[in-house]
Design a protein around this motif. Structure first.
Motif, PDB file in Angstrom:
ATOM      1  N   ARG A 168       0.827  -1.200   0.000  1.00 52.63           N
ATOM      2  CA  ARG A 168       0.000   0.000   0.000  1.00 52.63           C
ATOM      3  C   ARG A 168       0.867   1.258   0.000  1.00 52.63           C
ATOM      4  O   ARG A 168       0.592   2.222  -0.712  1.00 52.63           O
ATOM      5  N   VAL A 169       1.937   1.236   0.787  1.00 52.63           N
ATOM      6  CA  VAL A 169       2.833   2.387   0.839  1.00 52.63           C
ATOM      7  C   VAL A 169       3.561   2.566  -0.490  1.00 52.63           C
ATOM      8  O   VAL A 169       3.671   3.684  -1.008  1.00 52.63           O
ATOM      9  N   ARG A 170       4.060   1.462  -1.053  1.00 51.05           N
ATOM     10  CA  ARG A 170       4.755   1.548  -2.340  1.00 51.05           C
ATOM     11  C   ARG A 170       3.817   2.053  -3.443  1.00 51.05           C
ATOM     12  O   ARG A 170       4.225   2.810  -4.323  1.00 51.05           O
ATOM     13  N   THR A 171       2.563   1.632  -3.397  1.00 54.80           N
ATOM     14  CA  THR A 171       1.601   2.085  -4.397  1.00 54.80           C
ATOM     15  C   THR A 171       1.272   3.563  -4.206  1.00 54.80           C
ATOM     16  O   THR A 171       1.170   4.322  -5.178  1.00 54.80           O
ATOM     17  N   ARG A 172       1.148   3.964  -2.951  1.00 51.64           N
ATOM     18  CA  ARG A 172       0.812   5.367  -2.658  1.00 51.64           C
ATOM     19  C   ARG A 172       1.930   6.303  -3.085  1.00 51.64           C
ATOM     20  O   ARG A 172       1.689   7.409  -3.586  1.00 51.64           O
ATOM     21  N   PHE A 173       3.177   5.889  -2.903  1.00 52.45           N
ATOM     22  CA  PHE A 173       4.323   6.733  -3.248  1.00 52.45           C
ATOM     23  C   PHE A 173       5.067   6.156  -4.452  1.00 52.45           C
ATOM     24  O   PHE A 173       6.293   6.138  -4.497  1.00 52.45           O
ATOM     25  N   ARG A 174       4.325   5.675  -5.432  1.00 56.11           N
ATOM     26  CA  ARG A 174       4.924   4.980  -6.577  1.00 56.11           C
ATOM     27  C   ARG A 174       5.797   5.929  -7.395  1.00 56.11           C
ATOM     28  O   ARG A 174       5.395   7.034  -7.751  1.00 56.11           O
ATOM     29  N   GLU A 175       6.997   5.458  -7.681  1.00 61.05           N
ATOM     30  CA  GLU A 175       7.979   6.244  -8.445  1.00 61.05           C
ATOM     31  C   GLU A 175       8.853   5.241  -9.176  1.00 61.05           C
ATOM     32  O   GLU A 175       9.271   4.233  -8.602  1.00 61.05           O
ATOM     33  N   PRO A 176       9.118   5.447 -10.479  1.00 63.07           N
ATOM     34  CA  PRO A 176       9.753   4.404 -11.304  1.00 63.07           C
ATOM     35  C   PRO A 176      11.004   3.768 -10.701  1.00 63.07           C
ATOM     36  O   PRO A 176      11.135   2.541 -10.707  1.00 63.07           O
ATOM     37  N   LYS A 177      11.927   4.565 -10.180  1.00 59.80           N
ATOM     38  CA  LYS A 177      13.169   4.001  -9.668  1.00 59.80           C
ATOM     39  C   LYS A 177      12.973   3.181  -8.391  1.00 59.80           C
ATOM     40  O   LYS A 177      13.840   2.387  -8.022  1.00 59.80           O
ATOM     41  N   HIS A 178      11.846   3.403  -7.699  1.00 59.82           N
ATOM     42  CA  HIS A 178      11.586   2.699  -6.445  1.00 59.82           C
ATOM     43  C   HIS A 178      10.341   1.816  -6.547  1.00 59.82           C
ATOM     44  O   HIS A 178       9.756   1.445  -5.536  1.00 59.82           O
ATOM     45  N   ASP A 179       9.963   1.461  -7.756  1.00 62.89           N
ATOM     46  CA  ASP A 179       8.735   0.696  -7.958  1.00 62.89           C
ATOM     47  C   ASP A 179       9.000  -0.796  -7.779  1.00 62.89           C
ATOM     48  O   ASP A 179       9.494  -1.468  -8.690  1.00 62.89           O
ATOM     49  N   THR A 180       8.667  -1.312  -6.607  1.00 60.46           N
ATOM     50  CA  THR A 180       8.878  -2.732  -6.308  1.00 60.46           C
ATOM     51  C   THR A 180       7.543  -3.467  -6.152  1.00 60.46           C
ATOM     52  O   THR A 180       7.499  -4.567  -5.594  1.00 60.46           O
ATOM     53  N   VAL A 181       6.471  -2.849  -6.635  1.00 60.35           N
ATOM     54  CA  VAL A 181       5.134  -3.398  -6.431  1.00 60.35           C
ATOM     55  C   VAL A 181       5.013  -4.827  -6.958  1.00 60.35           C
ATOM     56  O   VAL A 181       4.479  -5.715  -6.282  1.00 60.35           O
ATOM     57  N   ALA A 182       5.507  -5.083  -8.164  1.00 60.83           N
ATOM     58  CA  ALA A 182       5.370  -6.421  -8.763  1.00 60.83           C
ATOM     59  C   ALA A 182       6.060  -7.480  -7.908  1.00 60.83           C
ATOM     60  O   ALA A 182       5.532  -8.596  -7.734  1.00 60.83           O
ATOM     61  N   LEU A 183       7.226  -7.170  -7.371  1.00 60.49           N
ATOM     62  CA  LEU A 183       7.939  -8.144  -6.539  1.00 60.49           C
ATOM     63  C   LEU A 183       7.219  -8.379  -5.220  1.00 60.49           C
ATOM     64  O   LEU A 183       7.148  -9.512  -4.739  1.00 60.49           O
ATOM     65  N   LEU A 184       6.685  -7.317  -4.634  1.00 64.92           N
ATOM     66  CA  LEU A 184       5.945  -7.476  -3.386  1.00 64.92           C
ATOM     67  C   LEU A 184       4.686  -8.302  -3.601  1.00 64.92           C
ATOM     68  O   LEU A 184       4.311  -9.102  -2.733  1.00 64.92           O
ATOM     69  N   GLU A 185       4.047  -8.121  -4.737  1.00 65.42           N
ATOM     70  CA  GLU A 185       2.854  -8.917  -5.041  1.00 65.42           C
ATOM     71  C   GLU A 185       3.204 -10.397  -5.134  1.00 65.42           C
ATOM     72  O   GLU A 185       2.453 -11.260  -4.654  1.00 65.42           O
ATOM     73  N   ARG A 186       4.338 -10.724  -5.736  1.00 64.97           N
ATOM     74  CA  ARG A 186       4.755 -12.117  -5.839  1.00 64.97           C
ATOM     75  C   ARG A 186       5.110 -12.681  -4.466  1.00 64.97           C
ATOM     76  O   ARG A 186       4.772 -13.818  -4.139  1.00 64.97           O
ATOM     77  N   ALA A 187       5.803 -11.878  -3.659  1.00 62.71           N
ATOM     78  CA  ALA A 187       6.154 -12.324  -2.311  1.00 62.71           C
ATOM     79  C   ALA A 187       4.899 -12.547  -1.475  1.00 62.71           C
ATOM     80  O   ALA A 187       4.824 -13.501  -0.683  1.00 62.71           O
ATOM     81  N   LEU A 188       3.909 -11.700  -1.664  1.00 63.82           N
ATOM     82  CA  LEU A 188       2.645 -11.851  -0.943  1.00 63.82           C
ATOM     83  C   LEU A 188       1.938 -13.133  -1.360  1.00 63.82           C
ATOM     84  O   LEU A 188       1.437 -13.894  -0.517  1.00 63.82           O
ATOM     85  N   ALA A 189       1.921 -13.397  -2.656  1.00 66.67           N
ATOM     86  CA  ALA A 189       1.246 -14.593  -3.161  1.00 66.67           C
ATOM     87  C   ALA A 189       1.934 -15.877  -2.695  1.00 66.67           C
ATOM     88  O   ALA A 189       1.277 -16.884  -2.413  1.00 66.67           O
ATOM     89  N   GLU A 190       3.253 -15.852  -2.582  1.00 70.89           N
ATOM     90  CA  GLU A 190       4.002 -17.048  -2.182  1.00 70.89           C
ATOM     91  C   GLU A 190       3.910 -17.321  -0.685  1.00 70.89           C
ATOM     92  O   GLU A 190       4.089 -18.460  -0.245  1.00 70.89           O
TER      93      GLU A 190
END
Length: 221
Positions: A178-200
């Motif tokens: 939620r924090v990464r999405t709220r402050f999304r910025e290309p160089k710090h965009d780790t949303v996809a990796l966090l989603e995978r870690a959450l799913a696993e």
């Protein structure tokens, strides 16, 4: 008929409550940020990292991270600047109160992850020299490199959560997302990796958070 009407009213009220935005939580105190950083530094030292803790005033500067890292001469310093720092208040007020303290510790562990990488030869400067910043391929390469370091640091936090707070893994990683999405910025965009870690789900780091962070980073990229 009355029972059906009462049930319908309760469902309507429940729906309205679910749709209403959550009230802002109270921001973390400076003492809470310091306690979180102290825990992270203690873990880093236990793993052999030469890392120290420093507390400074945030100076009221917008965008100034409340917990960051500096490194020099083979040592790292975890710097807490939560006092008079609007970013610290804004960030910590987003977090569910019952998750605040482990979330702050996870944020500090993110910086310990950076320290581990820096002391093992990975570049860490986040500013591209203006003389070459106009070159698109170089700019894209630089952004990918910074994003890799952010991803590694986030995976360190995820590994720490899995090891020490497995029962809160889903909730805490969701807060990170939620924090990464709220402050999304290309160089710090780790949303996809966090989603995978959450799913696993949580994976046991066997106390070697850095090895698990490496493994996840290499597997997710």
């Amino acid at each position: 008929m009355m029972n059906k009407l009462r049930a319908a009213m309760l469902l309507a009220l429940a729906g309205a409550a679910a749709a209403a935005p959550m009230a802002s939580a109270a921001p973390a105190t400076e003492a809470q940020w310091i306690a979180a950083a102290t825990e992270a530094v203690a873990y880093g030292r236990a793993q052999g990292l030469p890392i120290d803790l420093e507390v400074v005033d945030g100076n009221g500067l917008p965008g100034h991270t409340p917990v960051g890292l500096s490194s020099e001469n083979g040592r790292c310093t975890l710097v807490v600047s939560a006092s008079n720092n609007p970013t610290a208040d804004k960030l910590s007020s987003m977090i569910a109160p019952d998750l605040l303290e482990p979330f702050l510790a996870g944020a500090a562990m993110h910086e310990v992850g950076h320290c581990h990488r820096r002391l093992h030869g990975f570049p860490h400067n986040e500013k591209l020299l203006p003389v070459v910043a106009w070159i698109a391929p170089l700019r894209d390469w630089f952004a990918r490199r910074v994003r890799t370091e952010e991803a590694y640091a986030d995976m360190t936090s995820v590994a720490w959560i899995a090891r020490f707070h497995p029962e809160r893994y889903t909730a805490l990683v969701n807060e990170m997302l939620r924090v990464r999405t709220r402050f999304r910025e290309p160089k710090h965009d780790t949303v996809a990796l966090l989603e995978r870690a959450l799913a696993e789900g949580p994976q046991d780091a066997n106390e070697n958070l850095f090895a698990l962070a490496d493994e996840r980073l290499n597997r997710y990229r």
